[in-house]
Design a protein around this motif. Sequence first.
Motif, PDB file in Angstrom:
ATOM      1  N   LEU A 100       0.808  -1.214   0.000  1.00 15.24           N
ATOM      2  CA  LEU A 100       0.000   0.000   0.000  1.00 15.24           C
ATOM      3  C   LEU A 100       0.846   1.271   0.000  1.00 15.24           C
ATOM      4  N   GLU A 101       2.165   1.100  -0.044  1.00 15.89           N
ATOM      5  CA  GLU A 101       3.050   2.249  -0.257  1.00 15.89           C
ATOM      6  C   GLU A 101       3.262   2.540  -1.741  1.00 15.89           C
ATOM      7  N   GLN A 102       2.819   1.605  -2.608  1.00 14.54           N
ATOM      8  CA  GLN A 102       3.061   1.736  -4.037  1.00 14.54           C
ATOM      9  C   GLN A 102       1.975   2.598  -4.677  1.00 14.54           C
ATOM     10  N   ASP A 103       2.375   3.715  -5.270  1.00 15.22           N
ATOM     11  CA  ASP A 103       1.398   4.621  -5.879  1.00 15.22           C
ATOM     12  C   ASP A 103       0.624   3.949  -7.003  1.00 15.22           C
ATOM     13  N   ASN A 104       1.314   3.091  -7.790  1.00 12.89           N
ATOM     14  CA  ASN A 104       0.622   2.451  -8.919  1.00 12.89           C
ATOM     15  C   ASN A 104      -0.412   1.436  -8.431  1.00 12.89           C
ATOM     16  N   VAL A 105      -0.132   0.780  -7.304  1.00  9.31           N
ATOM     17  CA  VAL A 105      -1.101  -0.158  -6.736  1.00  9.31           C
ATOM     18  C   VAL A 105      -2.309   0.605  -6.187  1.00  9.31           C
ATOM     19  N   LEU A 106      -2.049   1.692  -5.496  1.00 12.22           N
ATOM     20  CA  LEU A 106      -3.147   2.510  -4.969  1.00 12.22           C
ATOM     21  C   LEU A 106      -4.018   3.049  -6.096  1.00 12.22           C
ATOM     22  N   ALA A 107      -3.390   3.388  -7.220  1.00 12.47           N
ATOM     23  CA  ALA A 107      -4.159   3.879  -8.364  1.00 12.47           C
ATOM     24  C   ALA A 107      -5.067   2.790  -8.916  1.00 12.47           C
ATOM     25  N   LEU A 108      -4.585   1.544  -8.952  1.00  8.66           N
ATOM     26  CA  LEU A 108      -5.405   0.424  -9.418  1.00  8.66           C
ATOM     27  C   LEU A 108      -6.581   0.175  -8.482  1.00  8.66           C
ATOM     28  N   MET A 109      -6.358   0.362  -7.182  1.00  6.79           N
ATOM     29  CA  MET A 109      -7.374   0.026  -6.191  1.00  6.79           C
ATOM     30  C   MET A 109      -8.388   1.150  -5.974  1.00  6.79           C
ATOM     31  N   GLN A 110      -8.051   2.345  -6.403  1.00  5.00           N
ATOM     32  CA  GLN A 110      -8.947   3.483  -6.172  1.00  5.00           C
ATOM     33  C   GLN A 110     -10.287   3.282  -6.881  1.00  5.00           C
ATOM     34  N   GLY A 111     -11.352   3.247  -6.125  1.00  3.66           N
ATOM     35  CA  GLY A 111     -12.690   3.085  -6.687  1.00  3.66           C
ATOM     36  C   GLY A 111     -12.967   1.711  -7.267  1.00  3.66           C
ATOM     37  N   ALA A 112     -12.096   0.733  -6.987  1.00  4.82           N
ATOM     38  CA  ALA A 112     -12.249  -0.603  -7.562  1.00  4.82           C
ATOM     39  C   ALA A 112     -13.172  -1.473  -6.716  1.00  4.82           C
ATOM     40  N   GLU A 113     -13.589  -2.598  -7.313  1.00  3.06           N
ATOM     41  CA  GLU A 113     -14.363  -3.610  -6.610  1.00  3.06           C
ATOM     42  C   GLU A 113     -13.442  -4.775  -6.271  1.00  3.06           C
ATOM     43  N   PHE A 114     -13.641  -5.374  -5.106  1.00  7.88           N
ATOM     44  CA  PHE A 114     -12.761  -6.438  -4.643  1.00  7.88           C
ATOM     45  C   PHE A 114     -13.525  -7.741  -4.455  1.00  7.88           C
ATOM     46  N   GLU A 115     -12.900  -8.836  -4.923  1.00 11.98           N
ATOM     47  CA  GLU A 115     -13.412 -10.189  -4.701  1.00 11.98           C
ATOM     48  C   GLU A 115     -14.854 -10.349  -5.171  1.00 11.98           C
ATOM     49  N   ASN A 116     -15.150  -9.859  -6.359  1.00 10.10           N
ATOM     50  CA  ASN A 116     -16.476 -10.041  -6.952  1.00 10.10           C
ATOM     51  C   ASN A 116     -16.460 -11.229  -7.911  1.00 10.10           C
ATOM     52  N   ARG A 139     -13.270   1.873 -13.858  1.00  7.07           N
ATOM     53  CA  ARG A 139     -12.755   3.177 -14.268  1.00  7.07           C
ATOM     54  C   ARG A 139     -11.591   3.031 -15.256  1.00  7.07           C
ATOM     55  N   LEU A 140     -10.723   2.033 -15.007  1.00  9.39           N
ATOM     56  CA  LEU A 140      -9.559   1.823 -15.860  1.00  9.39           C
ATOM     57  C   LEU A 140      -9.775   0.710 -16.880  1.00  9.39           C
ATOM     58  N   GLY A 141     -10.867  -0.025 -16.756  1.00  9.96           N
ATOM     59  CA  GLY A 141     -11.133  -1.118 -17.676  1.00  9.96           C
ATOM     60  C   GLY A 141     -10.135  -2.249 -17.553  1.00  9.96           C
ATOM     61  N   LEU A 142      -9.814  -2.635 -16.315  1.00 12.02           N
ATOM     62  CA  LEU A 142      -8.831  -3.705 -16.125  1.00 12.02           C
ATOM     63  C   LEU A 142      -9.174  -4.561 -14.916  1.00 12.02           C
ATOM     64  N   ILE A 143      -8.598  -5.759 -14.932  1.00 10.41           N
ATOM     65  CA  ILE A 143      -8.641  -6.687 -13.803  1.00 10.41           C
ATOM     66  C   ILE A 143      -7.228  -6.793 -13.261  1.00 10.41           C
ATOM     67  N   ALA A 144      -7.099  -6.832 -11.943  1.00 11.49           N
ATOM     68  CA  ALA A 144      -5.793  -7.053 -11.326  1.00 11.49           C
ATOM     69  C   ALA A 144      -5.880  -8.245 -10.390  1.00 11.49           C
ATOM     70  N   ASP A 145      -4.808  -9.014 -10.358  1.00 12.85           N
ATOM     71  CA  ASP A 145      -4.756 -10.228  -9.546  1.00 12.85           C
ATOM     72  C   ASP A 145      -3.547 -10.153  -8.630  1.00 12.85           C
ATOM     73  N   LEU A 146      -3.763 -10.385  -7.352  1.00 12.21           N
ATOM     74  CA  LEU A 146      -2.709 -10.280  -6.349  1.00 12.21           C
ATOM     75  C   LEU A 146      -2.059 -11.641  -6.132  1.00 12.21           C
ATOM     76  N   LYS A 147      -0.755 -11.711  -6.367  1.00 14.79           N
ATOM     77  CA  LYS A 147      -0.011 -12.963  -6.209  1.00 14.79           C
ATOM     78  C   LYS A 147       1.088 -12.774  -5.171  1.00 14.79           C
ATOM     79  N   SER A 148       1.067 -13.573  -4.108  1.00 18.35           N
ATOM     80  CA  SER A 148       2.189 -13.587  -3.170  1.00 18.35           C
ATOM     81  C   SER A 148       3.200 -14.615  -3.646  1.00 18.35           C
ATOM     82  N   THR A 149       4.470 -14.259  -3.605  1.00 19.80           N
ATOM     83  CA  THR A 149       5.507 -15.102  -4.202  1.00 19.80           C
ATOM     84  C   THR A 149       6.828 -14.923  -3.483  1.00 19.80           C
ATOM     85  N   GLN A 150       7.721 -15.881  -3.647  1.00 19.51           N
ATOM     86  CA  GLN A 150       9.060 -15.754  -3.073  1.00 19.51           C
ATOM     87  C   GLN A 150       9.923 -14.791  -3.874  1.00 19.51           C
TER      88      GLN A 150
END
Length: 240
Positions: A100-116, A139-150
């Motif tokens: 949540l320190e990443q500006d680009n991630v915050l931009a993706l999440m702004q006004g987005a829907e989660f886990e629909n 708003r951006l016409g995109l889907i984002a997927d969160l992946k935790s990884t090593q």
Amino acid sequence: NDKSEPAKALLFGSSFHDLVLLPDEFDKKNCKKSDKPQIIDPPAFGRTKDEQLKKQAWIDTVQKPFEEDYLNPWLEKNQNKTQWGDDDWNDLISMRNKLLEQDNVLALMQGAEFENSYFWVDEQTGILCKIRCDIVSKRLGLIADLKSTQDASLNAFSKHLMNYQYHFQSAFYLEGINKALKGDLNFKNFVFIAQEKAPPYEVALYNLNEASLEVGEKLTRKYLKNLLDIQNGDKEKGYP
């Protein structure tokens, strides 16, 4: 922890998703094991009658009130939650904070829907399909997927792309959401947010190119056709 490493990794990833996207759900399902109330060690009591009376007095005035006022309420509230050790808990919180320190991630999440979830019927096979999207930005016409990884580096993520067929996931999700929304919006981009699980918890974003999506579209058609053949009894399940 008696869970196998693969099972623990899946649980960790699921908990991280909730922490970032559905924090209320995270609180309902998870707790920090070391937050469990701990009573001070009892004094050493002898075996004489006087010492046993002192022991009973300690139980009545210290142990039982502690259990009733602190321990039992905590256990009742948290008994069905996943109880994380300090190291895992700190990793989860640190990953969330770094993300949540990443500006680009915050931009993706702004006004987005989660886990629909979205549903549609595939026109070619008639199969009812479903996707559950981590992040949908109309708003951006995109889907984002969160992946935790090593390892979130490009080289490592490219290997994950092939091993876990992320190009299929991307193509399938983009096709699905456009059909589910019946053309109201045009989603063209699928972004992977790769979050490392160890310090310094680096983050990288990847957007698959058209060539990768074309491969994913072909896999979509292949897998749906295979499923239809199995449902119709034209193909056996499993290996040949």
